[in-house]
Design an enzyme around this catalytic site. Structure first.
Site, PDB file in Angstrom:
ATOM      1  N   LEU A 103      -0.998  -8.402   2.488  1.00 47.25           N
ATOM      2  CA  LEU A 103       0.143  -8.297   3.402  1.00 47.25           C
ATOM      3  C   LEU A 103       0.672  -9.668   3.817  1.00 47.25           C
ATOM      4  CD1 LEU A 103      -1.259  -5.344   5.530  1.00 47.25           C
ATOM      5  CD2 LEU A 103       0.649  -5.261   3.905  1.00 47.25           C
TER       6      LEU A 103
ATOM      7  N   GLY B 201       2.456  -3.758  11.384  1.00 45.74           N
ATOM      8  CA  GLY B 201       1.183  -4.469  11.472  1.00 45.74           C
ATOM      9  C   GLY B 201       1.227  -5.747  10.644  1.00 45.74           C
TER      10      GLY B 201
ATOM     11  N   LEU C 221       1.662   2.033  14.170  1.00 43.42           N
ATOM     12  CA  LEU C 221       0.237   2.020  13.804  1.00 43.42           C
ATOM     13  C   LEU C 221      -0.065   1.017  12.689  1.00 43.42           C
ATOM     14  CD1 LEU C 221      -0.328   5.873  13.794  1.00 43.42           C
ATOM     15  CD2 LEU C 221      -1.224   4.257  15.495  1.00 43.42           C
TER      16      LEU C 221
ATOM     17  N   HIS D 245      -2.397 -36.964  -4.270  1.00 47.43           N
ATOM     18  CA  HIS D 245      -3.363 -37.483  -3.292  1.00 47.43           C
ATOM     19  C   HIS D 245      -4.728 -36.820  -3.435  1.00 47.43           C
ATOM     20  CE1 HIS D 245       0.367 -38.949  -1.781  1.00 47.43           C
ATOM     21  NE2 HIS D 245      -0.246 -39.717  -0.913  1.00 47.43           N
TER      22      HIS D 245
ATOM     23  N   GLU E   4       2.978 -24.351   3.767  1.00 47.14           N
ATOM     24  CA  GLU E   4       2.578 -24.311   2.360  1.00 47.14           C
ATOM     25  C   GLU E   4       2.436 -22.901   1.806  1.00 47.14           C
ATOM     26  OE1 GLU E   4       1.148 -26.218   4.696  1.00 47.14           O
ATOM     27  OE2 GLU E   4       1.787 -28.218   4.064  1.00 47.14           O
TER      28      GLU E   4
ATOM     29  N   HIS F  15       0.827  -1.220   0.000  1.00 53.38           N
ATOM     30  CA  HIS F  15       0.000   0.000   0.000  1.00 53.38           C
ATOM     31  C   HIS F  15       0.854   1.260   0.000  1.00 53.38           C
ATOM     32  CE1 HIS F  15       0.592  -1.245   4.191  1.00 53.38           C
ATOM     33  NE2 HIS F  15       0.491   0.012   4.538  1.00 53.38           N
TER      34      HIS F  15
HETATM   35  C1  LIG Z   1      -3.679  -9.759   4.224  1.00 54.77           C
HETATM   36  C2  LIG Z   1      -4.174  -8.361   4.372  1.00 54.77           C
HETATM   37  N1  LIG Z   1      -5.018  -8.056   5.393  1.00 54.77           N
HETATM   38  C3  LIG Z   1      -5.482  -6.799   5.513  1.00 54.77           C
HETATM   39  C4  LIG Z   1      -5.137  -5.821   4.629  1.00 54.77           C
HETATM   40  C5  LIG Z   1      -5.728  -4.408   4.747  1.00 54.77           C
HETATM   41  N2  LIG Z   1      -4.663  -3.459   5.194  1.00 54.77           N
HETATM   42  C6  LIG Z   1      -3.965  -2.724   4.338  1.00 54.77           C
HETATM   43  S1  LIG Z   1      -2.783  -1.799   5.079  1.00 54.77           S
HETATM   44  C7  LIG Z   1      -3.225  -2.374   6.609  1.00 54.77           C
HETATM   45  C8  LIG Z   1      -2.471  -1.920   7.822  1.00 54.77           C
HETATM   46  C9  LIG Z   1      -1.036  -2.221   7.687  1.00 54.77           C
HETATM   47  O1  LIG Z   1      -0.324  -1.788   8.789  1.00 54.77           O
HETATM   48  P1  LIG Z   1       1.238  -1.826   8.762  1.00 54.77           P
HETATM   49  O2  LIG Z   1       1.704  -3.133   8.265  1.00 54.77           O
HETATM   50  O3  LIG Z   1       1.710  -1.428  10.094  1.00 54.77           O
HETATM   51  O4  LIG Z   1       1.615  -0.788   7.627  1.00 54.77           O
HETATM   52  P2  LIG Z   1       1.769   0.791   7.732  1.00 54.77           P
HETATM   53  O5  LIG Z   1       0.723   1.339   6.844  1.00 54.77           O
HETATM   54  O6  LIG Z   1       1.580   1.189   9.146  1.00 54.77           O
HETATM   55  O7  LIG Z   1       3.134   1.053   7.262  1.00 54.77           O
HETATM   56  C10 LIG Z   1      -4.284  -3.277   6.511  1.00 54.77           C
HETATM   57  C11 LIG Z   1      -4.937  -3.951   7.651  1.00 54.77           C
HETATM   58  C12 LIG Z   1      -4.275  -6.189   3.584  1.00 54.77           C
HETATM   59  N3  LIG Z   1      -3.899  -5.331   2.646  1.00 54.77           N
HETATM   60  N4  LIG Z   1      -3.789  -7.446   3.500  1.00 54.77           N
HETATM   61 MG   LIG Z   2       2.485   0.278  10.811  1.00 51.52          MG
END
Ligand SMILES: Cc1ncc(C[n+]2csc(CCOP(=O)(O)OP(=O)(O)O)c2C)c(N)n1
Ligand SMILES: [Mg+2]
Length: 612
Positions: A119, A149, A180, A409, A360, A71
């Site tokens: 993520l 996160g 955060l 399998h 996996e 992101h």
């Molecule tokens: C597997 C997954 N779960 C949820 C999300 C939604 N999501 C996008 S960014 C975010 C928060 C990420 O926090 P962090 O890793 O701390 O990144 P920061 O923006 O703080 O750098 C979430 C929950 C996602 N993109 N992928």
């Molecule tokens: Mg963060």
């Protein structure tokens, strides 16, 4: 090595912040604060530490950078604009329909090896790339930037574990510990010692730094590769860093600034910003390039009709055979190699095999990493366990990855082990992946030929292999193009067309023989290519049998061969009767289970007779 100009790097970091804010404000969406926290780290990596050819992001010995926290894409795009690859004017087109600067990176962009944004997947891909570098005797490093996160994801720890086991000192994880997440603070906030202990426990060297101190960042980066462990840099940062009204503030995740806020933010950043355009970038070493050419042909096969082999075993034999001439072929497994028969490849080419242990998601991510380095990775496990990695497989679709998944399998034919080991959803799952190919051979010859096809076909290919032995029914010269089907029984006056694949193809042949003794004739088609399906072959046969088709499969009713055939042919007015597993199976002998679900010869005979 270029001389480090700390002031320039600080200035570039702010320039990257400005681009990230400007482009997300123009787009009206995006994650500017997630970009700001990592800007100093990215500036130091791209404009001082990493060795790469900014004019040729695909160069084989460039250092690799995976933005696992996808992101923060605007930050990545900004770096590739400041190094001159992307025109700065393009950044204003962020997220616009038709522009490759999408909301999250994809390999439509030359500098993004894989898609990120779901993520937790980047580190596993990085493990695959770091292993590929080793196998190819190249000295590029792989850098993976993660959010704090994000590292709650289990897949991160599957990857961390394997990197520790294989002592991948050419892999560098960077955690942007900005306290955060999306909706609230992360579980550990700025208590980043917790992350340090965890990575240490997985066999990593850990460096905890101030992620906004360029000198400190450069200093730890200078230590990359100095010992035999993977390195993780846990960088304490602030979300929205550099802008007073954003920094460390809750409620700004995934929010662009409005125009007025952007003006204020840029006014703060501009006096401390410097352009990176023209800044020197370290060049990669020129080492011998890996041999990534597809072979002109493969060694011949030599089977006798009627000999019995399980297709899973033929898979192992095939992989060794194609591996002899195709240096791109590598393999990996999740501790099932003696069941999937990938151990044949492991024994023959140990240096090209990666044991991923029982993880996996990481197995698939590692394959994606190898694929991104030009290899042809074959990842195998029981087909049912690929379901655990469905998100990795889905994202591999977005990455337009070149990976080969081989699931053994399958279905109730495994018998006594019971339903937890039976893949009964795998065809549905794999058919649903964008751009996938789904193959299901019934004998040794078709397995061998399909493995060749998989190696030559770019994209995600799934091979469904079976546990029971089945007789060789095809001659050694028979060809099995992807998208084809074989008519194995057909005569004038056939009552129905039976479409089967894998183990049920043999039941269909037995049914045809039994019916023939009673004067009833049927067409039997081997739909070894379930996606793409040989629609025209099946349609032409069906039209000769009163538009009547029976599909028989060792898979649940939903989403398998029957639905594939029905989906393709219903528009042509063809009636498809499905025989498939329609309830929760039980342990038992394969024959008993086949009989219960009417997917054996007797069930097919009954079905044919029941049709008017
Ligand atoms: C597997 C997954 N779960 C949820 C999300 C939604 N999501 C996008 S960014 C975010 C928060 C990420 O926090 P962090 O890793 O701390 O990144 P920061 O923006 O703080 O750098 C979430 C929950 C996602 N993109 N992928
Ligand atoms: Mg963060």
């Amino acid at each position: 090595m270029i001389e480090t100009d700390i002031e320039l790097l600080k200035g570039i970091a702010n320039q990257l912040r400005i681009h990230s804010i400007t482009s997300t404000t123009a787009a009206g969406s995006g994650h500017p604060t997630s970009c700001c926290s990592a800007a100093d780290l990215v500036a130091a990596l791209f404009f001082s530490h990493m060795k790469y050819d900014a004019k040729n992001p695909h160069f084989y010995n460039n250092d690799r950078f995976i933005l696992s926290k996808g992101h923060a894409a605007p930050l990545l795009y900004a770096a590739w604009a400041e190094n001159g690859f992307v025109p700065v004017s393009e950044l204003a087109k962020l997220r616009q329909f038709g522009n490759d600067l999408e909301g999250h990176p994809t390999p439509r962009l030359a500098f993004a090896d894989v898609a990120t944004g779901s993520l937790g997947q980047g580190l596993g891909v990085g493990v695959g790339m770091a292993l590929a570098a080793r196998q190819d005797k190249l000295d590029y490093n792989t850098y993976v930037l993660m959010g704090d996160g994000e590292i709650a994801e289990g897949a991160v720890w599957e990857a961390a574990s394997l990197a520790g086991i294989y002592k991948l000192n050419n892999l560098i994880g960077i955690v942007d510990a900005n306290r955060l997440g999306q909706s609230q603070a992360t579980a550990f906030g700025h208590d980043i010692g917790v992350y340090a202990k965890r990575f240490e426990a997985f066999g990593w060297r850990v460096e905890v730094i101030d992620g906004h101190d360029i000198e400190e960042i450069i200093e730890v980066l200078n230590g990359v590769g100095l010992d035999d462990k993977p390195l993780v840099i846990i960088a304490k940062t602030y979300k929205g860093a550099g802008v007073s009204f954003l920094q460390d503030k809750d409620g700004w995740h995934g929010k662009p600034l409005n125009k007025e806020e952007a003006v204020r933010a840029i006014a703060e950043l501009q006096p401390r910003a410097k352009s990176g355009i023209g800044a020197p970038i370290s060049t990669p070493n020129i080492l011998p390039a890996p041999n990534l050419a597809a072979p002109a042909s493969f060694p011949a096969i030599n089977y006798k009709l009627g000999d019995q082999f399980a297709t899973r075993e033929s898979y192992g034999t095939a992989l060794v055979r194609i591996g002899e001439t195709d240096q791109r072929v590598v393999a990996m497994d999740g501790d099932t190699k003696n069941s999937t028969y990938s151990d044949k490849f492991f024994k023959k080419f140990p240096a090209r095999f990666t044991e991923c242990f029982i993880a996996e998601q990481n197995l698939v991510a590692v394959a994606v990493g190898f694929g991104a380095r030009g290899k042809v990775p074959f990842a195998s496990t029981f087909a049912c366990f690929f379901a655990r990695a469905f998100d990795q497989i889905r994202v591999a679709g977005i990455s337009m990855s070149n990976i080969k998944l081989v699931g053994s399998h399958v279905g109730v034919s495994i018998g006594e082990d019971g339903p937890s080991q039976m893949a009964l959803e795998d065809i549905a799952m794999m058919r649903a992946v964008c751009g996938s190919t789904v193959l299901y051979p019934c004998d040794a010859v078709s397995t061998e030929k399909l493995v060749e096809q998989m190696a030559l076909k770019k994209g995600i290919c799934f091979l469904r292999t079976s546990r029971p032995k089945t007789p060789v029914i095809y001659g050694n010269d028979e060809q099995f193009p992807i998208g084809g089907a074989k008519i194995v029984r057909q005569s004038a006056g056939d009552k129905a067309t039976v479409v089967a694949a894998g183990v049920t193809l043999h039941e269909a042949i037995k049914a045809a023989d039994a019916l023939k003794n009673e004067g009833v004739h049927i067409t039997v088609i081997d739909a070894y290519s379930i996606k793409p399906l040989a629609k025209d072959v099946i349609k032409a046969a069906a039209q000769k049998t009163h538009n009547t088709v029976i599909t028989v499969e060792d898979h649940y009713m939903e989403g398998g061969l029957g639905d594939a055939v029905a989906g393709e042919l219903s528009v042509d007015g063809i009636k498809v009767h499905k025989l498939a597993v329609n309830s929760l199976p039980h342990s038992g002998k394969a024959e008993q289970l086949f009989a219960k679900y009417n997917i054996d010869a007797a069930g097919i005979v009954k079905k044919v007779k029941s049709l008017a």
